[in-house]
Design an enzyme around this catalytic site. Structure first.
Site, PDB file in Angstrom:
ATOM      1  CG  HIS A  46      -1.875   1.132   1.265  1.00 30.89           C
ATOM      2  ND1 HIS A  46      -2.893   1.289   0.346  1.00 30.89           N
ATOM      3  CD2 HIS A  46      -1.954   2.201   2.100  1.00 30.89           C
ATOM      4  CE1 HIS A  46      -3.567   2.393   0.624  1.00 30.89           C
ATOM      5  NE2 HIS A  46      -3.016   2.972   1.672  1.00 30.89           N
ATOM      6  CD  GLU A  68      -3.009  -1.571  -2.022  1.00 30.49           C
ATOM      7  OE1 GLU A  68      -2.670  -1.051  -0.968  1.00 30.49           O
ATOM      8  OE2 GLU A  68      -3.660  -0.979  -2.891  1.00 30.49           O
ATOM      9  CG  ASN A 396      28.598 -25.851  -6.693  1.00 33.96           C
ATOM     10  OD1 ASN A 396      28.805 -26.369  -7.774  1.00 33.96           O
ATOM     11  ND2 ASN A 396      29.120 -26.318  -5.565  1.00 33.96           N
TER      12      ASN A 396
END
Length: 659
Positions: A46, A68, A396
């Site tokens: 917001h 939202e 990795n």
């Protein structure tokens, strides 16, 4: 209004909010029953939406607005949380990060997010969000009594319905502006939805307010319509009974409440009352200013060395005391400035949970990333450089280290693998350990690959210890992946990791237990700008060797020096180490060999060597200066420093000398 002055603050705060959204989403994914995480995400989203709309970045604001809607449906129990919802939210955060990055690079922050917006709309459309309607307002006993008293005193009572434009993004902000206008005109008695719901944007596009005022209906309408993005205003007089008619209906409790209410002056709105002054004792400082401060202090360190040298030459007690006191004060100042440049490693670590989540999902693995010591601090210069090496090591570990769930179960392990990233201080260094409980390193497989690629020969392979075998995976182009993928297998990565870490004055070591996991340990200096060094003399030239690379110094007699394959070596504590004559290496003029060798024993990871110099001058804190663009890539020289007498001493890169 010129918004450019706020751009840096916007970018910084946007990144903080996006990082918070990422962190809370990761936590919410593990515990979808805890809506506290959703509320935290909603607050950040917001705020970001409001900032973006204010700054004019409409794409950013629009996408956050759609996020939202999804979050609001989740927290109001109107939408079940499933993988598609979480993936869409994560994709939205990725898109927002790309937009913010574009803005930080001077772009307009625009991005084609139509498909993503449609996905979010489809998710919400499946379970429509019920908004608070503003179709009616209830007049309870207290409100009726208050209105009757105010009307008897000559005030007007109006029911005002405000309709905002459907495209309005900052509904709560516009509502606040309307309330501000109304409170200047009179007293707000009640609203529908409630003020709290309006603050949280829990309404579609309209709300109703009961106002007591002595202003005219026409003047109120004109004032409200001046607020941006207000589509229409309907004002109607509230039918109110006379006070005498209400007296019999009023309960004692209501009468007591009424006595506390006055309409002589406009009161603070609930929105305004909630705002408490905060004692914020931190300020944002542009990093360029800190760099300038550091550069100035580096000059001060050079002059401090000069003063100390003059003080010794003059042998004046008063001057000695003054210089000593100045050295103590500048030492304290140095500590403060270095601490100001320190940044928690969490600024780098924060992006890894999301990365591991995506990689594990792509590879079909179940992996938990544990982060320990994220508050450990490092110099900003070091922080800027370690991100990519850690990314390589993590990828990795995910690809090569952690096995597939079925393979783990067959070995009697938990199907969910664990990668542990730990940072901690030790002396003047920071250690970062990356540990996994995966398959470990297969010694024979690594040896075979090294032989196939010609990195070592068969005779050497027979003499290598386990640690030396593990070190082979840092060779350029080395990879044990059977097939090339988006994650690994191209032979690019671990050699870059090693070179980057060593260029920072650090080191990386490997420890592994086949079948049980591996651990990569990175050692880094706290700072790169001011370092402790050993000054050495060679003929008429002086050089500096970083203390972090030195094991010890020694005096070696010529008879102790041996020759193996044309290379000078010595027996150092039971180990044969090579000797390098720096005068020959750097072609120092007028060099004369004395009756003994002054040797500095240095290290690079597990390897050691002895550097022959003429004499040792002593330990000193020096300022590391770059050689600039005119002298790039000088062998075994990492920089230079200015000494107390104004002469320049080159700083030797010990890592480059040991192969």
């Amino acid at each position: 209004m010129d918004m450019n002055q706020y751009l840096e603050v916007f970018i910084e705060e946007s990144r903080e909010h996006l990082q918070n959204v990422n962190d809370q989403l990761m936590r919410f994914e593990k515990n979808t029953d805890d809506l506290g995480y959703v509320n935290e995400i909603f607050r950040s989203a917001h705020t970001l939406k409001g900032m973006s709309a204010t700054m004019g970045f409409d794409d950013l604001a629009q996408l956050t607005h759609k996020m939202e809607n999804v979050l609001d449906a989740v927290r109001n129990h109107q939408l079940d949380v499933h993988t598609e919802v979480l993936d869409a939210l994560f994709e939205s955060v990725d898109a927002l990060e790309i937009m913010v990055q574009s803005i930080s690079e001077g772009g307009d922050g625009q991005l084609d997010v139509k498909l993503l917006v449609q996905k979010l709309q489809r998710i919400v459309a499946e379970e429509p969000v019920a908004q608070h309607a503003a179709s009616s307002i209830e007049y309870d006993e207290l409100v009726q009594t208050l209105l009757s008293q105010t009307v008897d005193q000559g005030f007007n009572a109006f029911e005002i319905t405000v309709q905002l434009e459907r495209t309005c993004l900052l509904k709560a902000a516009r509502a606040y502006m309307v309330f501000d206008v109304l409170e200047q005109a009179g007293d707000v008695i009640k609203s529908a939805p409630t003020v709290q719901d309006i603050e949280q944007e829990k309404f579609e596009s309209s709300f109703i307010v009961i106002l007591v005022t002595n202003e005219s209906q026409e003047k109120l309408q004109a004032s409200i319509m001046e607020v941006s993005e207000v589509e229409s205003v309907k004002i109607a007089a509230v039918p109110v009974k006379k006070e005498t008619e209400m007296e019999e209906l009023v309960s004692p409790e209501v009468a007591a409440a009424i006595q506390e209410v006055t309409v002589s002056a406009p009161s603070k709105s609930p929105v305004e009352e909630k705002r408490q002054p905060s004692n914020n004792k931190t300020i944002r400082v542009n990093i360029d200013r800190l760099d300038s401060l550091m550069n100035l202090f580096e000059e001060l360190v050079i002059d401090r060395g000069r003063l100390e040298q003059i003080s010794k030459e003059l042998n004046n007690s008063e001057l000695d005391e003054t210089v000593e006191r100045m050295s103590r004060i500048s030492g304290d100042l140095q500590t403060i400035i270095l601490n100001m440049r320190m940044v928690p490693v969490e600024t780098v670590f924060n992006r890894f949970p999301r990365m591991v989540r995506q990689l594990s999902k792509d590879l079909g693995k179940q992996i938990e990333l544990q982060i320990v010591g994220a508050d450990t601090e490092l110099d900003r210069t070091v922080i800027d450089e370690i991100g990519d090496p850690l990314v390589h090591l993590l990828r990795n570990a995910v690809d090569h280290g952690i096995e597939m769930p079925q393979a783990r179960l067959e070995k009697g392990k938990n199907e969910k693998g664990t990668i542990r990233l730990k940072a901690y201080h030790s002396g003047n260094h920071v250690f970062i350990d990356l540990e996994d409980d995966g398959a470990g390193i297969n010694r024979e497989k690594v040896l075979q690959k090294a032989l196939d690629r010609g990195i070592i020969d068969g005779k050497t392979a027979e003499t290598l210890t386990d640690k030396q075998v593990y070190e082979l995976i840092f060779a350029s182009g080395f990879s044990t992946a059977e097939q090339i993928s988006d994650v690994s297998g191209r032979g690019v990565g671990l050699d870059v990791v090693k070179n980057t870490i060593e260029s920072l004055g650090g080191s990386v070591t490997i420890d592994s237990n086949e079948g049980y996991g591996s651990r990569f340990s990175i050692q880094l200096p706290l700072t790169l700008s001011i370092i402790s060094a050993l000054l050495v003399q060679m003929s008429e030239e002086r050089y500096a060797l970083p203390l972090s690379s030195i094991i010890e110094t020694a005096i070696v007699q010529p008879k102790e020096v041996m020759h193996v394959h044309g290379q000078k070596v010595i027996d150092f504590r039971g180990a044969i180490i090579p000797l390098l004559d720096l005068k020959e290496l750097f072609t120092v003029p007028n060099s004369v060999q004395g009756d003994h060798y002054s040797v500095v024993i240095v290290k690079k990871g597990e390897k050691t060597a002895g550097l022959i110099v003429d004499s040792f001058i002593g330990q000193q804190e020096i300022v590391l200066k770059s050689l600039g663009h005119y002298l790039p890539g000088v062998f075994a020289i990492s920089g230079a420093t200015i000494l107390g007498d104004g002469q320049v001493a080159l700083i030797i890169d010990c890592n480059a000398l040991i192969k």
